[in-house]
Design an enzyme around this catalytic site. Structure first.
Site, short mmCIF file in Angstrom:
data_model
loop_
_atom_site.label_atom_id
_atom_site.label_comp_id
_atom_site.label_asym_id
_atom_site.label_seq_id
_atom_site.Cartn_x
_atom_site.Cartn_y
_atom_site.Cartn_z
N ASP A 62 -4.66 -8.39 -6.58
CA ASP A 62 -5.66 -8.79 -7.45
C ASP A 62 -5.24 -8.33 -8.05
OD1 ASP A 62 -7.03 -9.23 -4.74
OD2 ASP A 62 -5.66 -7.08 -3.83
N HIS A 106 0.67 -1.32 0.06
CA HIS A 106 -0.55 0.21 0.01
C HIS A 106 0.81 1.47 -0.04
CE1 HIS A 106 -2.61 -3.09 2.30
NE2 HIS A 106 -3.39 -2.69 1.26
N ARG A 126 -4.38 -10.17 4.50
CA ARG A 126 -5.23 -11.04 5.75
C ARG A 126 -3.38 -11.81 6.17
NH1 ARG A 126 -8.62 -10.35 1.74
NH2 ARG A 126 -11.03 -10.54 2.37
O1 PAF Z 1 -8.50 -4.05 -3.15
C1 PAF Z 1 -9.03 -3.67 -1.60
O2 PAF Z 1 -8.51 -3.47 -0.88
C2 PAF Z 1 -10.32 -3.57 -1.95
O3 PAF Z 1 -10.76 -4.67 -2.53
C3 PAF Z 1 -10.59 -1.72 -2.53
C4 PAF Z 1 -10.26 -1.60 -4.19
C5 PAF Z 1 -9.84 -1.16 -1.61
C6 PAF Z 1 -12.51 -1.73 -2.76
O4 PAF Z 1 -12.53 -1.90 -1.12
#
Ligand code: PAF
Length: 282
Positions: free
Chosen positions: A152, A37, A189
């Site tokens: 993702d 992040h 997670r």
């Molecule tokens: O990837 C994520 O953390 C979530 O799916 C997102 C894009 C913030 C939407 O809730």
């Protein structure tokens, strides 16, 4: 650091500052922030005059109530991590009420079939939840650029599709996966894994790397069989799916084509904790 819990206040603030800002970068997250992040935040900080991060565990994208209840919520620690990137980053951490106004349901979306593969197959309704929240957040923040991690990958393709179909004026930027030193893809997670499970999770990435090597000479079906066999022998990991798919359409690779880009996608359970990962194959 500015932290908003209320969308009207955030909208008013952004309206006042966006007159002088050349661009707004946006990083939507569900919190429990990790290096992956932070790399998105750094990318946004480098390329935009304002960066906004949202921290919101979105209930409509969870198809498993235990997963939603156990999803880590660590706002204070998250804010401390954001500060290590910059004190100027704007945080939006709304309540469920602030987003859904008492009507916590998803909008239905048509993502041209991208939603029926892999995660869509095993997590019914998940992508409608993702589409709903991402669209709402885009309407609130009105970003110029929005940053998503490639872990993702299916979500990234879905968000690109939604943006294109709904004609939303935002650039969707995919950023590389961040991995722990043993290869485990960083994920919120992972916080739920024990130390031993975390160490053992190296198996996941090793298997993906092996599939990449095998794919150079073998068919998608042969590689898939090899991976499935490797998992039947593993004591801790239960394979949910392994799929080699076309990066653009996410359709399974039946016969390799030199002009297409392929990716392996995997989802496994370890002790009820679901982990996903992906690797580019060519
Ligand atoms: O990837 C994520 O953390 C979530 O799916 C997102 C894009 C913030 C939407 O809730």
């Amino acid at each position: 650091m500015l932290i908003f819990n209320n969308q009207n206040e955030l909208v008013a603030y952004l309206a006042s500052v966006s007159k002088t800002a050349s661009s707004i970068g946006f990083v939507p997250t569900m919190g429990a922030l990790h290096e992956g992040h932070l790399s998105l935040l750094k990318e946004s900080e480098t390329n935009n005059s304002i960066t906004v991060i949202s921290i919101f565990v979105n209930p409509t994208q969870f198809n498993n109530s235990e997963d939603l209840a156990k999803y880590p919520r660590t706002l204070e620690a998250d804010v401390a991590k954001i500060k290590t990137v910059s004190d100027d980053i704007i945080v939006y951490a709304p309540s469920v009420e602030d987003i859904y106004h008492g009507n916590t349901i998803s909008e239905p979306f048509d993502f041209d079939g991208l939603e029926h593969q892999m995660e869509g197959q095993f997590r019914p309704g998940h992508f409608n939840g993702v589409g709903t929240i991402v669209k709402r957040l885009f309407e609130i923040v009105k970003p110029t650029n929005a940053y998503f991690g490639e872990k993702d990958f299916q979500q990234l393709q879905i968000v690109k599709k939604m943006t294109e179909k709904e004609k939303l004026p935002v650039n969707i930027i995919g950023c590389p996966i961040f991995r722990e030193p043993n290869g485990l893809a960083m994920s919120s997670r992972n916080e739920r894994l024990s130390d031993t499970e975390r160490k053992e999770a190296a198996f996941l990435y090793k298997t993906l790397q092996m599939s990449q090597k095998l794919f150079a000479t073998k068919s998608a079906a042969e590689v898939t069989l090899w991976v499935q066999k490797a998992f039947t022998k593993h004591p801790t990991f239960e394979l949910e799916y392994f799929q080699i798919a076309d990066e653009a359409t996410l359709l399974p690779c039946i016969r390799k084509s030199k002009t297409k880009k392929y990716r392996a996608f995997i989802a496994v359970f370890v002790n009820n904790i679901r982990l996903i990962d992906t690797i580019s194959l060519n």
